[in-house]
Design a protein around this motif. Structure first.
Motif: not given
Length: 290
Positions: A235-243, A245-258
């Motif tokens: 429900x939040x906009x995927x700003x650079x800051x949000x992206x 934060x998602x990277x830090x919270x999940x620790x995913x090796x790679x993320x695709x924003x689709x």
């Protein structure tokens, strides 16, 4: 013969009354996900249809249906992203005119390629590769491989749950869906661009399982990318800051924003996070591994 006619009519009326009496007085299906039981369902070939539509010369549309669909749907209400669908669609068009029907199945002239499918086309088959449930739990973005006319291409379906219930001893679930494909991707190029390359698909599907069948033990889907940790940003906009934060919270090796219509590789990786956003707003709607 005249004396037999009233008796025949009375018998027909009696049989009709029995048939009406066996029909339910209320709709057995309702859009209530709590009614859905986990397990493997069989496609109901009488009530599963694939509608198609193409523009014809800018004057009007060709449209028709494919029916007699067979296949399976495997569901686990606790893990909707683990759902799998595998259906086969006979290429036998049901259309309004015999002329259009013959045109679609016409063999090639003088040894040439058929206009569209040819007289004896192989059935199409769709096998899902990923399912991304919507936030409200009533829809899903389904990606899979469609094999048609000897070609296999990735296709995305925007699906919607339409009802569940029991009918004549069978648990039934229903869905609708929409997809857009290019027929040239499947080697069907006749008439382009006079007849549109893009084909709109309108889907309606019913799947059945015998009530009381034991549910298969379901394994929770792999979550190496920790997609659940991204829920806080739905429900939040995927700003650079949000992206970040998602990277830090999940620790995913790679993320695709689709976006829902993004074209991506079909290779599944449990440690890769796929985040789906609304097109035009970049509001985050779902996240899954894959």
């Amino acid at each position: 013969m005249p004396r037999l006619l009233p008796i025949t009519l009375l018998a027909a009326a009696a049989l009709g009354s029995v048939a009406v009496a066996q029909m339910p007085t209320e709709k057995p299906g309702a859009m209530d996900v709590s009614r859905v039981t986990g397990g493997t369902y069989q496609a109901d070939p009488n009530h599963t249809l694939v509608g198609w539509r193409v523009d014809h010369l800018g004057f009007s549309d060709y449209f028709g249906l494919f029916g007699d669909v067979t296949g399976t749907l495997t569901l686990d209400p606790a893990h909707p992203a683990a759902a799998k669908v595998d259906v086969t669609i006979p290429i036998a068009p049901v259309v309004a005119s015999q002329g259009l029907h013959d045109h679609l199945l016409r063999p090639g002239k003088d040894g040439g390629k058929p206009d569209f499918f040819g007289p004896s086309p192989q059935p199409a088959r769709f096998v899902s590769t990923s399912v991304s449930p919507s936030v409200d739990g009533l829809g899903a973005y389904i990606v899979g491989d469609l094999t048609l006319n000897g070609h296999t291409r990735p296709v995305a379906i925007q699906a919607r749950f339409t009802g569940a219930g029991s009918m004549m001893g069978k648990e039934t679930v229903g869905f609708s869906g929409r997809a857009l494909i290019k027929r040239s991707d499947f080697g069907i190029t006749t008439g382009i661009p006079l007849v549109s390359d893009e084909v709109e698909l309108d889907l309606t599907a019913a799947f059945e399982r015998t009530a009381g069948e034991p549910e298969p033990a379901a394994e929770p889907p792999a979550n190496a990318c920790r997609a659940d940790k991204a829920n806080a940003w739905f429900g939040k906009k995927a700003t650079p800051e949000v992206r970040a934060a998602v990277q830090a919270a999940t620790g995913a090796k790679s993320i695709r924003w689709l976006y829902p219509d993004s074209v991506v590789t079909m290779d599944y990786r449990s440690d890769r996070l796929n985040v789906t956003m609304e097109k035009g707003t970049d509001v985050i709607r779902s996240a899954r591994c894959g």
